[in-house]
Motif scaffolding. Structure first.
Motif, mmCIF file in Angstrom:
data_model
loop_
_atom_site.group_PDB
_atom_site.id
_atom_site.type_symbol
_atom_site.label_atom_id
_atom_site.label_comp_id
_atom_site.label_asym_id
_atom_site.label_seq_id
_atom_site.Cartn_x
_atom_site.Cartn_y
_atom_site.Cartn_z
ATOM 1 N N ASP A 119 0.738 -1.048 -0.082
ATOM 2 C CA ASP A 119 0.100 -0.038 0.238
ATOM 3 C C ASP A 119 0.737 1.431 -0.062
ATOM 4 O O ASP A 119 1.871 1.586 0.710
ATOM 5 C CB ASP A 119 -1.134 -0.099 1.317
ATOM 6 N N ASP A 148 1.421 9.510 -3.083
ATOM 7 C CA ASP A 148 0.341 9.026 -1.984
ATOM 8 C C ASP A 148 -0.808 8.474 -2.638
ATOM 9 O O ASP A 148 -1.259 9.355 -3.763
ATOM 10 C CB ASP A 148 -0.063 10.156 -0.835
ATOM 11 N N ARG A 149 -1.516 7.465 -2.406
ATOM 12 C CA ARG A 149 -2.451 7.175 -2.962
ATOM 13 C C ARG A 149 -2.389 6.808 -4.297
ATOM 14 O O ARG A 149 -3.123 7.264 -5.124
ATOM 15 C CB ARG A 149 -3.836 7.994 -2.668
ATOM 16 N N GLU A 173 -3.585 -2.266 -2.583
ATOM 17 C CA GLU A 173 -3.864 -0.852 -2.323
ATOM 18 C C GLU A 173 -5.437 -0.907 -2.670
ATOM 19 O O GLU A 173 -6.366 -0.441 -2.017
ATOM 20 C CB GLU A 173 -3.443 0.130 -2.723
ATOM 21 N N ARG A 177 -9.583 -1.385 -0.320
ATOM 22 C CA ARG A 177 -10.121 -0.031 -0.388
ATOM 23 C C ARG A 177 -11.522 -0.380 -1.239
ATOM 24 O O ARG A 177 -12.023 0.652 -1.967
ATOM 25 C CB ARG A 177 -9.396 1.056 -0.981
ATOM 26 N N ASP A 183 -9.464 5.590 6.775
ATOM 27 C CA ASP A 183 -8.252 5.933 6.143
ATOM 28 C C ASP A 183 -7.561 6.759 7.558
ATOM 29 O O ASP A 183 -7.891 7.727 7.999
ATOM 30 C CB ASP A 183 -8.245 7.103 5.225
ATOM 31 N N ILE A 193 -12.582 3.133 -3.397
ATOM 32 C CA ILE A 193 -11.769 3.632 -4.374
ATOM 33 C C ILE A 193 -12.128 3.617 -5.762
ATOM 34 O O ILE A 193 -11.753 4.381 -6.665
ATOM 35 C CB ILE A 193 -10.431 2.828 -4.167
#
Length: 741
Positions: A119, A148-149, A173, A177, A183, A193
């Motif tokens: 992740d 990030d993300r 990841e 999600r 989070d 997501i």
């Protein structure tokens, strides 16, 4: 027993072939004629050498591209190549613009987006939300090579580059999600997501079966928005199809009782009972407020399970009500067995996020097919031999299985890989060892690991197919090892012996974490492991010493640790070896109080452990312990507004204190511990005797020391030899935990 294991494997093969199309049974795509690439291309120049005018599929990854089956992009890329598709890799692209996402041109079929093996938030931030200084999956461990993300950012750039190309997302990841989730890094509940990435399809889990079918169906011209019947996929739809019957997870039950917590998954597991259903009878009769029911079929029971869908609490509900969040987490985990799980649906505004049932696990033949593909077993030549720590860690290791039925609440393995163990054949594993011996530079004769998510679940499974298909338990080993679980380690023992007898192999080490409560069921295995496959230190993970904390983790009590320790020391002595156990512990796990940490610190001192590294609990999306952290409720039992409240260490000072208790021997922690012990009325633990936890004095040390009032001062170095220990485990550096922790 070996014959019984062979029958179990055969039964799994037949079961899998009846309900899932084997991944190696598809007719190859026409581009198969181009053959196998030395490595998958990362540039137009490489495509030209291969004679490609375009890529059929482009995989975007947050990791450096290492052509090895331990890395997701390489495994999926080689699998799709074997299906006949031309696959390109865009690894760690510059995400500031869409230009880097155009380097291979427009893919003919779709973009596949992954954050990498970890992740991206766990990879970049510590448990204290501080930015890490390195990245093990990047050349030279350079930090800040992924956003990030990452799945969200990469998805946006892919859409900017080619808006009409279908977008498929995956990796751990995306898996964790797939529904509304807490989070930790923003301290809020975020949407699925799928909503934020605008992806057409999400593949959760390891996804080999789903990615192969999706690819062939898109190649045949089927629009991606019509591909909605593949297990292990999630997507957005406007409404529930008429042929499905909704089963509300939020149906209110009659006022009832709360199950006894000592055995939150009490099972009806008589030898003649194949239901393995949760026993709803409680030990107490104390009435409580109306409870949220589990997803019971009730009147919908006559409807086939593949035509039932569980209506989860909506995004808006779980955002506003932590109790509903904990309930949703419980429902999700109960609907995780591929044998009986139903589809799930969760409303986000006017849209429905739909999760099909979990994927059917790969058979042994399919596992062999995937791992026997022609991997180069080296980083891409574009990196010019740069050091990539993650590659160095696994270059001489072999993955023999996947999945975990442990059910530890803080771990993400179960949510991603599932509880059913998928094992490779002995022949496939031995071939890979020989390939490492013959092809991988720097091999000295030592295999660093034969393992996977756990070291000793190879070929372990339920004794009965019927029980396995109907089981609703979250763990096969908590609160005790299930009597329906086959715990015979003979196949693993035989594998170890054959592997170490291969020509050119000097030593086989076991680096994966050991499930010691399973190991003690096979003394022969423990003896084999200890006398032949331990390089001085063996890591195991009790995680804590206190029962009330262990019950929130779904980990065995310390009795199992003591039994394994006795075996370990006995067999080490018989072999004339001095070997040490390296225990792992988690600080600040939900359910932990300050008193629990004192007791753990005292246990460590009694056992002469002075640990150099400590893992502080990190709430990862979708884990049950994360639901505890966010909601303060225990989803291991029925959740109501009045049900059990779980103590949670959320503030930085408390989390630091819990970590300091585990490192009680560090002088830098003594001022904090002395102050805390006084406030807790435990000043009796301050002093210079053997029964004391911390000394009454503060020695001079070279580092900055935090004083009780929060100020800092610079001090002089300690005398040489101060704070040394006879236990070599004190200086042992534990491996940085990965996504599976």
């Amino acid at each position: 027993m070996r014959n019984s294991q062979a029958l179990l494997v055969t039964r799994v093969e037949i079961y899998t072939s009846l309900i899932a199309k084997p991944v190696n049974s598809y007719r190859p795509y026409w581009a198969k004629r181009f053959g196998t690439a030395p490595v998958l291309p990362m540039s137009r120049a490489e495509m030209d050498v291969l004679g490609w005018d375009s890529c059929d599929i482009i995989l975007v990854s947050g990791d450096a591209y290492i052509d090895h089956p331990s890395f997701g992009a390489a495994l999926i890329g080689r699998l799709l190549e074997a299906q006949g598709f031309r696959v390109g890799i865009i690894a760690q692209p510059d995400w500031q613009s869409a230009a880097a996402f155009k380097v291979l041109g427009k893919p003919n079929l779709y973009f596949g987006v992954t954050a990498g093996n970890m992740d991206s938030m766990v990879n970049r931030y510590t448990a204290d939300r501080k930015i890490r200084s390195d990245d093990a999956y990047t050349p030279n461990a350079d930090a800040n090579k992924r956003p990030d993300r990452a799945v969200l950012v990469y998805s946006q750039r892919c859409k900017e580059a080619y808006s009409d190309v279908p977008l498929v997302i995956g990796s751990i990841e995306a898996s964790l999600r797939r529904i509304a989730h807490y989070d930790y890094w923003s301290d809020k509940v975020r949407r699925s997501i799928l909503i934020d990435s605008k992806a057409d399809l999400l593949l959760y889990g390891n996804a080999e079966r789903a990615i192969v079918e999706v690819s062939h169906r898109i190649a045949r011209g089927e629009p991606i928005h019509e591909i909605q019947d593949i297990r292990g996929t999630a997507f957005i739809r406007k409404q529930v199809p008429a042929e499905f019957v909704e089963v509300p997870s939020t149906r209110l039950d009659r006022p009832g009782v709360v199950e006894k917590h000592e055995d939150p998954y009490a099972m009806k597991m008589g030898k003649g009972d194949a239901s393995c259903a949760t026993d709803d009878k409680a030990a107490d009769a104390a009435p409580v407020a109306p409870t949220i029911s589990l997803p019971l079929p009730l009147k919908a029971a006559k409807v086939p399970r593949d035509r039932q869908v569980i209506r989860m609490p909506s995004y808006e509900e779980v955002v506003s009500d932590p109790v509903m969040y904990a309930h949703a987490s419980r429902v999700l985990h109960l609907e995780a067995n591929p044998g009986n799980a139903r589809a799930l649906v969760q409303r986000h505004g006017s849209r429905e996020v739909w999760l099909n049932a979990p994927p059917i696990p790969l058979s042994t033949k399919e596992m062999d097919y995937v791992y026997d593909l022609p991997y180069a077993r080296t980083p891409h030549p574009a990196y010019n031999g740069a050091n990539i720590p993650a590659w160095e860690m696994i270059r001489f290791s072999v993955n023999i299985m996947r999945g975990c039925f442990g059910g530890c609440t803080f771990c993400s393995i179960t949510e991603h890989e599932g509880r059913i163990i998928q094992s490779r054949s002995e022949d496939s594993i031995l071939r890979e060892i020989e390939e490492i011996r013959d092809k991988v530079d720097g091999f000295t004769g030592v295999i660093s690991d034969l393992g996977g998510p756990t070291a000793n679940m190879y070929r372990l499974s339920c004794k009965s197919e019927e029980i396995e298909k109907n089981c609703r338990k979250l763990s096969c080993v908590y609160p005790g090892v299930c009597e329906n679980l086959n715990t015979d380690h003979s196949s693993l023992i035989q594998l170890y012996r054959k592997a170490r007898n291969l020509r050119g192999v000097k030593k086989i080490l076991i680096g994966s974490g050991l499930r010691y409560d399973l190991a003690v069921k096979s003394p022969e295995y423990v003896k084999e492991l200890v006398q032949h496959h331990v390089g001085g230190y063996l890591k195991i993970a009790p995680e804590h010493s206190e029962e009330n904390v262990l019950s929130k983790m779904m980990k065995p009590g310390m009795g199992a640790y003591d039994e394994f320790k006795r075996m370990f020391e006995k067999f080490s002595a018989e072999a004339g070896k001095k070997q040490y156990l390296i225990p792992y512990f988690i600080a600040a796990h939900p359910g932990t109080t300050d008193d629990d940490m004192i007791n753990l610190a005292l246990w460590l001192k009694r056992n002469d452990f002075r640990l150099d590294q400590v893992q502080t609990f990190t709430p990862t999306p979708m884990a049950m312990a994360t639901a505890m952290y966010h909601s303060g409720k225990n989803p291991l039992r029925k959740v109501t507004p009045d049900s059990e409240t779980v103590p949670v260490a959320k503030t930085g000072n408390i989390r630091k204190l819990h970590k300091a208790f585990i490192r009680y021997h560090d002088p830098q922690n003594w001022p904090m511990l002395r102050e805390a012990l006084k406030k807790m009325g435990r000043a009796d633990l301050i002093g210079n005797g053997k029964k004391h936890l911390v000394p009454a004095y503060q020695p001079a040390v070279l580092q900055q020391i935090v004083q009780s009032d929060g100020s800092r001062f610079q001090a002089k170095p300690l005398p040489k030899g101060f704070n040394q220990t006879k236990n070599p485990a004190y200086k042992h550096k534990a491996k940085k935990p990965g996504a599976s922790r």
